[in-house]
Every structure is written in structure tokens, then in C-alpha cells.
Design a protein around this motif. Sequence first.
Motif, PDB file in Angstrom:
ATOM      1  N   ALA A 128       0.824  -1.192  -0.314  1.00 12.56           N
ATOM      2  CA  ALA A 128      -0.358  -0.008   0.093  1.00 12.56           C
ATOM      3  C   ALA A 128       0.971   1.477  -0.333  1.00 12.56           C
ATOM      4  CB  ALA A 128      -0.930   0.225   1.121  1.00 12.56           C
ATOM      5  N   SER A 129       2.435   0.739   0.407  1.00 17.21           N
ATOM      6  CA  SER A 129       2.909   2.403   0.305  1.00 17.21           C
ATOM      7  C   SER A 129       3.389   2.735  -0.810  1.00 17.21           C
ATOM      8  CB  SER A 129       3.984   2.513   1.307  1.00 17.21           C
ATOM      9  OG  SER A 129       5.199   1.266   0.662  1.00 17.21           O
ATOM     10  N   TRP A 130       3.764   2.279  -1.874  1.00 14.65           N
ATOM     11  CA  TRP A 130       3.415   2.225  -2.868  1.00 14.65           C
ATOM     12  C   TRP A 130       2.816   3.191  -4.145  1.00 14.65           C
ATOM     13  CZ3 TRP A 130       5.288  -2.704  -5.816  1.00 14.65           C
ATOM     14  CH2 TRP A 130       6.481  -3.113  -4.905  1.00 14.65           C
ATOM     15  N   LEU A 131       1.137   2.834  -2.463  1.00  9.21           N
ATOM     16  CA  LEU A 131       0.601   4.378  -3.990  1.00  9.21           C
ATOM     17  C   LEU A 131       0.977   5.863  -3.211  1.00  9.21           C
ATOM     18  CD1 LEU A 131      -2.803   2.289  -2.741  1.00  9.21           C
ATOM     19  CD2 LEU A 131      -2.196   2.343  -4.515  1.00  9.21           C
ATOM     20  N   GLY A 132       0.962   6.359  -5.376  1.00 13.77           N
ATOM     21  CA  GLY A 132       1.386   7.938  -5.154  1.00 13.77           C
ATOM     22  C   GLY A 132       2.579   7.828  -4.111  1.00 13.77           C
ATOM     23  N   ASP A 133       3.225   6.894  -4.712  1.00 20.18           N
ATOM     24  CA  ASP A 133       5.033   7.446  -4.385  1.00 20.18           C
ATOM     25  C   ASP A 133       5.633   7.967  -5.432  1.00 20.18           C
ATOM     26  OD1 ASP A 133       5.301   4.912  -5.978  1.00 20.18           O
ATOM     27  OD2 ASP A 133       6.152   3.669  -4.817  1.00 20.18           O
ATOM     28  N   GLY A 134       5.279   8.125  -6.619  1.00 15.32           N
ATOM     29  CA  GLY A 134       5.664   8.550  -7.251  1.00 15.32           C
ATOM     30  C   GLY A 134       6.061   8.391  -8.913  1.00 15.32           C
ATOM     31  N   LEU A 135       5.852   6.579  -8.253  1.00 11.67           N
ATOM     32  CA  LEU A 135       6.666   5.901  -9.532  1.00 11.67           C
ATOM     33  C   LEU A 135       5.058   4.661 -10.232  1.00 11.67           C
ATOM     34  CD1 LEU A 135       9.616   3.940  -8.501  1.00 11.67           C
ATOM     35  CD2 LEU A 135       9.584   5.792 -10.329  1.00 11.67           C
ATOM     36  N   GLY A 150      -2.615   5.805  -6.659  1.00 11.32           N
ATOM     37  CA  GLY A 150      -2.505   7.370  -6.273  1.00 11.32           C
ATOM     38  C   GLY A 150      -1.755   8.422  -6.995  1.00 11.32           C
ATOM     39  N   GLY A 151      -2.814   8.494  -8.080  1.00  9.23           N
ATOM     40  CA  GLY A 151      -2.076   9.410  -8.874  1.00  9.23           C
ATOM     41  C   GLY A 151      -0.937   8.998 -10.524  1.00  9.23           C
ATOM     42  N   ASP A 152       0.024   8.132  -9.639  1.00  6.64           N
ATOM     43  CA  ASP A 152       1.476   7.923 -10.110  1.00  6.64           C
ATOM     44  C   ASP A 152       0.993   7.387 -11.815  1.00  6.64           C
ATOM     45  OD1 ASP A 152       2.723   8.303  -7.436  1.00  6.64           O
ATOM     46  OD2 ASP A 152       2.570   6.732  -7.193  1.00  6.64           O
ATOM     47  N   CYS A 153       0.208   7.102 -11.960  1.00  6.17           N
ATOM     48  CA  CYS A 153      -0.553   6.498 -13.213  1.00  6.17           C
ATOM     49  C   CYS A 153      -0.992   7.325 -14.313  1.00  6.17           C
ATOM     50  CB  CYS A 153      -1.011   5.482 -13.482  1.00  6.17           C
ATOM     51  SG  CYS A 153       0.206   4.019 -12.606  1.00  6.17           S
ATOM     52  N   ASP A 154      -1.541   8.578 -13.979  1.00  7.67           N
ATOM     53  CA  ASP A 154      -1.929   9.674 -14.743  1.00  7.67           C
ATOM     54  C   ASP A 154      -1.599  10.265 -15.775  1.00  7.67           C
ATOM     55  OD1 ASP A 154      -3.697   9.245 -11.801  1.00  7.67           O
ATOM     56  OD2 ASP A 154      -3.418  11.290 -12.002  1.00  7.67           O
TER      57      ASP A 154
END
Length: 163
Positions: A128-135, A150-154
Amino acid sequence: NAQYPNCVVESVNDIGDGVCNGGPYNTAECGFDGGDCLNPKYPDCFVEEASWLGDGLCDGGLYNREVCGFDGGDCDDFNAQYPNCVVESVNDIGDGVCNGGPYNTAECGFDGGDCLNPKYPDCFVEEASWLGDGLCDGGLYNREVCGFDGGDCDDFNAQYPNC
């Protein structure tokens, strides 16, 4: 030691001396250290440290079994909260670290909540910590329920909408 002829240990004088020496002493061949490693309340519970039964700490694993009184009652609260959670170290549940694997299951409350991201409560992923981590991690992370990682794949999804 005539009483335990198949017991091979460094010091036979330590057998039955009132101290559980563990290791090779705590075997059937050595009478579970001459009885020192047995808990009289749970005579059929054979664990490395019988003194841990009922010591106030849920040790899990072999200790958290009916024959051991569910660690002498120490695991009652854990078992009530997670009745179908089977992991080696119950103390890792809810410790603030997502341990993944068997800990990150519905039965274990997704590691006691450690593997959940409060922003995406219905997103069940390994980390879960990978969500929104920039990757952009893709796969299960790149779903609406996970906020598209978390927006990383937008950017990726905008560039490759049908991928």
C-alpha cells in the motif's frame, strides 16, 4: 543418562535440573529436558519455551494451538479479532509495517490495517505504501479503486489510454 538412553546432549546433568535448556534437551528423546520444558497445565504442548505459555504475550505459531491453551490464553484477544489468521508472528499484525504475504489477507485484517492506505480503503495490493509514491507500478495498482496508483499512473494512462 539411563532414563534417556537416546538423549545426546552436552551435559546430561542439566536434564531435569529445573531449568528448560531448550534446543537438543527439549526433545522426546531427552524427556523434554527431564520435564523442565513442559508446562503442567498443557502436558501435550511441546514448544521450545514452555515458560512462554501464559506469560502475557501472544507468541503465535506452535504456541497458538488448542493443545497449548492458545498460548496459555495469551492469544485469546488476537484469535477473537482474527479467528482465521494463521501467521508465524502474530505480533507483526498491526505493528505499523505492511508485512505482505499471508499477513496481507482479509483474514488477518490486511496486516491489522498496516497494508491499507486510508485514502484508498478498497484498494488491496501487496504494498500500500507504493500508492502515490511517484512511480507508476501498473497492474493491480493502476485501477480506479486505487486512484490509478495514487495518481502515479495518470500520465501513463493519458498517453496510453487503451493499454
